[in-house]
Design an enzyme around this catalytic site. Structure first.
Site, short mmCIF file in Angstrom:
data_model
loop_
_atom_site.label_atom_id
_atom_site.label_comp_id
_atom_site.label_asym_id
_atom_site.label_seq_id
_atom_site.Cartn_x
_atom_site.Cartn_y
_atom_site.Cartn_z
N LYS A 13 19.73 -23.07 -9.21
CA LYS A 13 18.63 -24.10 -8.62
C LYS A 13 17.41 -24.04 -9.40
O LYS A 13 16.94 -23.01 -10.00
CB LYS A 13 18.54 -23.73 -7.33
CG LYS A 13 17.75 -22.40 -6.70
CD LYS A 13 16.40 -22.18 -7.09
CE LYS A 13 15.66 -20.96 -6.72
NZ LYS A 13 14.44 -20.46 -7.04
N PRO A 101 20.77 -17.44 -15.36
CA PRO A 101 20.04 -16.27 -15.80
C PRO A 101 19.53 -15.22 -14.75
O PRO A 101 19.56 -15.76 -13.53
CB PRO A 101 18.64 -17.08 -16.19
CG PRO A 101 18.88 -18.32 -16.51
CD PRO A 101 20.33 -18.78 -15.71
N ALA A 107 17.81 -18.12 -8.58
CA ALA A 107 18.65 -17.76 -7.58
C ALA A 107 20.02 -17.17 -7.87
O ALA A 107 21.18 -17.75 -7.08
CB ALA A 107 18.74 -18.73 -6.40
N SER A 110 21.50 -14.82 -5.32
CA SER A 110 21.81 -15.50 -4.07
C SER A 110 23.10 -16.42 -4.20
O SER A 110 23.82 -16.57 -3.05
CB SER A 110 20.50 -16.55 -3.83
OG SER A 110 19.42 -15.83 -3.74
N ALA A 111 23.20 -17.11 -5.34
CA ALA A 111 24.52 -18.05 -5.53
C ALA A 111 25.68 -17.06 -5.52
O ALA A 111 26.77 -17.43 -4.86
CB ALA A 111 24.30 -18.55 -6.88
N ASP A 143 17.39 -17.71 -0.33
CA ASP A 143 17.85 -18.78 -0.97
C ASP A 143 19.42 -18.80 -0.78
O ASP A 143 19.85 -19.91 -1.36
CB ASP A 143 17.64 -18.49 -2.43
CG ASP A 143 16.09 -18.55 -3.13
OD1 ASP A 143 15.52 -19.25 -2.39
OD2 ASP A 143 15.84 -18.08 -4.17
P1 ATP Z 1 15.18 -15.79 -6.65
O1 ATP Z 1 15.07 -17.03 -7.47
O2 ATP Z 1 16.19 -16.14 -5.54
O3 ATP Z 1 13.98 -15.07 -6.36
P2 ATP Z 1 16.03 -14.66 -9.29
O4 ATP Z 1 16.98 -15.72 -9.88
O5 ATP Z 1 14.59 -14.52 -9.84
O6 ATP Z 1 16.12 -14.90 -7.73
P3 ATP Z 1 18.28 -12.85 -9.41
O7 ATP Z 1 18.99 -13.29 -10.68
O8 ATP Z 1 18.99 -13.23 -7.91
O9 ATP Z 1 16.94 -13.17 -9.24
O10 ATP Z 1 18.25 -11.37 -9.61
C1 ATP Z 1 17.12 -10.35 -8.99
C2 ATP Z 1 17.60 -8.94 -9.01
O11 ATP Z 1 18.42 -8.89 -8.08
C3 ATP Z 1 18.10 -8.58 -10.62
O12 ATP Z 1 17.14 -8.19 -11.24
C4 ATP Z 1 19.14 -7.54 -10.16
O13 ATP Z 1 18.79 -6.36 -10.32
C5 ATP Z 1 19.50 -7.94 -8.59
N1 ATP Z 1 21.09 -8.41 -8.06
C6 ATP Z 1 21.56 -8.12 -7.28
N2 ATP Z 1 22.83 -8.74 -7.07
C7 ATP Z 1 22.75 -9.43 -8.41
C8 ATP Z 1 23.63 -10.54 -8.86
N3 ATP Z 1 24.85 -10.84 -8.16
N4 ATP Z 1 23.20 -11.45 -9.90
C9 ATP Z 1 22.04 -11.23 -10.34
N5 ATP Z 1 21.22 -10.16 -10.11
C10 ATP Z 1 21.66 -9.50 -8.89
#
Ligand code: ATP
Length: 306
Positions: A13, A101, A107, A110-111, A143
């Site tokens: 997202k 990424p 997210a 979260s996805a 999210d």
């Molecule tokens: P948001 O936008 O919801 O704040 P984000 O996109 O910045 O999230 P994510 O990719 O969800 O961040 O990852 C944040 C941290 O969560 C990563 O550094 C990783 O250590 C941990 N993590 C736990 N489960 C997952 C997963 N399935 N995929 C990616 N990272 C994950």
């Protein structure tokens, strides 16, 4: 006969608007956000696992690096919550194929959690309503409910109370990716530090932005993009300002740090414009890698049963 497993496709997202209220006494901020799901997807495969192995996970795909393959993975947390709530078998095998990424403000984790909830509902024929799934989802992260619904939606509360938004048209995005993530809690902390002593109003949805979405007007949407976490993300990662400047100089309709960053999302007018901006950003040397995507994309949905 019952299938062996299911594959659920889940979108990343961007936040078209992210308004952050004052820090609450519970340590959280009330937010108002407008999400748009975009066409970068993770695929979450679930099948019955080996007896007594519990929930196991493996991670592949172009953005697999740095994703934990242990109980801290949000996909495993979602599976364990579903096992506890719905008494489904406790031995499950989860395979993540990642394209979203990691720690990029898109997210991704979260996805994957959303993919597990929707996948298990289908695999074990639980017949959960959208509301029931979103309730479980909000226990895992703010999210996650939106990752189930997809499309365009307004998120309130912690971003987890989702209302679908009226939106026309399709939007083309160029995403400037970073090879080092930003921690969401660290960005919120920096936001609080930058705002110290200021009085912060309750967050409100932007009427100008909603109007642009209702009209399907990409130019107006580009101007209306806003993110209260952008200053904090740029303060922690000053190079993001350069990235934003390059994108705007090369004619993006709008540019914004997505969520807590460090991904910068540029709205462009069409595919050709997307190609031009991709070339300009690559040549600038300020971006690690670039992806293109369109939104809105669908929410978590089953793409295969095997
Ligand atoms: P948001 O936008 O919801 O704040 P984000 O996109 O910045 O999230 P994510 O990719 O969800 O961040 O990852 C944040 C941290 O969560 C990563 O550094 C990783 O250590 C941990 N993590 C736990 N489960 C997952 C997963 N399935 N995929 C990616 N990272 C994950």
């Amino acid at each position: 006969m019952k299938s062996h497993g299911v594959v659920t496709r889940v979108p990343g997202k961007v936040n078209l608007q992210l308004s952050v209220g004052p820090l609450g006494s519970d340590g959280f901020h009330e937010v108002t956000t407008v999400f748009q799901a975009i066409s970068l997807f993770d695929d979450v495969t679930i099948s019955e696992g080996v007896s007594k192995a519990g929930v196991t996970i493996s991670v592949t795909g172009q953005t697999a690096h740095g994703v934990p393959a242990d109980a801290s993975n949000l996909a495993i947390r979602a599976a364990n919550l579903m096992i506890k709530e719905y008494e489904i078998p406790a031995d499950l095998e989860i395979k993540l194929k990642k394209e979203i990424p990691v720690a990029g403000g898109m997210a991704g984790g979260s996805a994957d959690a959303a993919g597990v909830i929707v996948g298990l509902d289908s695999f074990y024929e639980l017949g959960l309503s959208r509301d029931e799934m979103e309730k479980i989802a909000s226990q895992i992260g703010s999210d996650v409910p939106f990752s189930i619904s997809g499309g365009v939606a307004i998120g309130t509360g912690r971003g987890d109370q989702i209302t679908p938004a009226l939106a026309k048209g399709s939007y083309t995005w160029v995403l400037a990716l970073s090879n080092q993530g930003l921690s969401t809690p660290a960005v919120y902390q920096e936001c609080d530090r930058l705002r110290e002593g200021l009085s912060i109003a309750s967050p409100q949805v932007s009427e100008v932005l909603m109007q642009a979405l209702r009209a399907g007007d990409a130019k107006a949407l580009g101007k209306a993009l806003s993110n209260d976490l952008q200053a904090a993300a740029c303060s922690l990662r000053p190079a993001l300002r350069l990235v934003l400047d390059v994108g705007i100089d090369y004619g993006a309709l709008g540019g914004i740090v997505s969520g807590s960053g460090p991904t910068v999302a540029f709205l462009v007018s069409d595919e050709e414009h997307a190609m031009d901006l991709t070339v300009a950003l690559s040549a600038s040397g300020v971006v690690s890698s670039i992806a293109r995507a369109v939104g809105p994309a669908h929410g978590a949905r089953i793409i295969e049963s095997f």
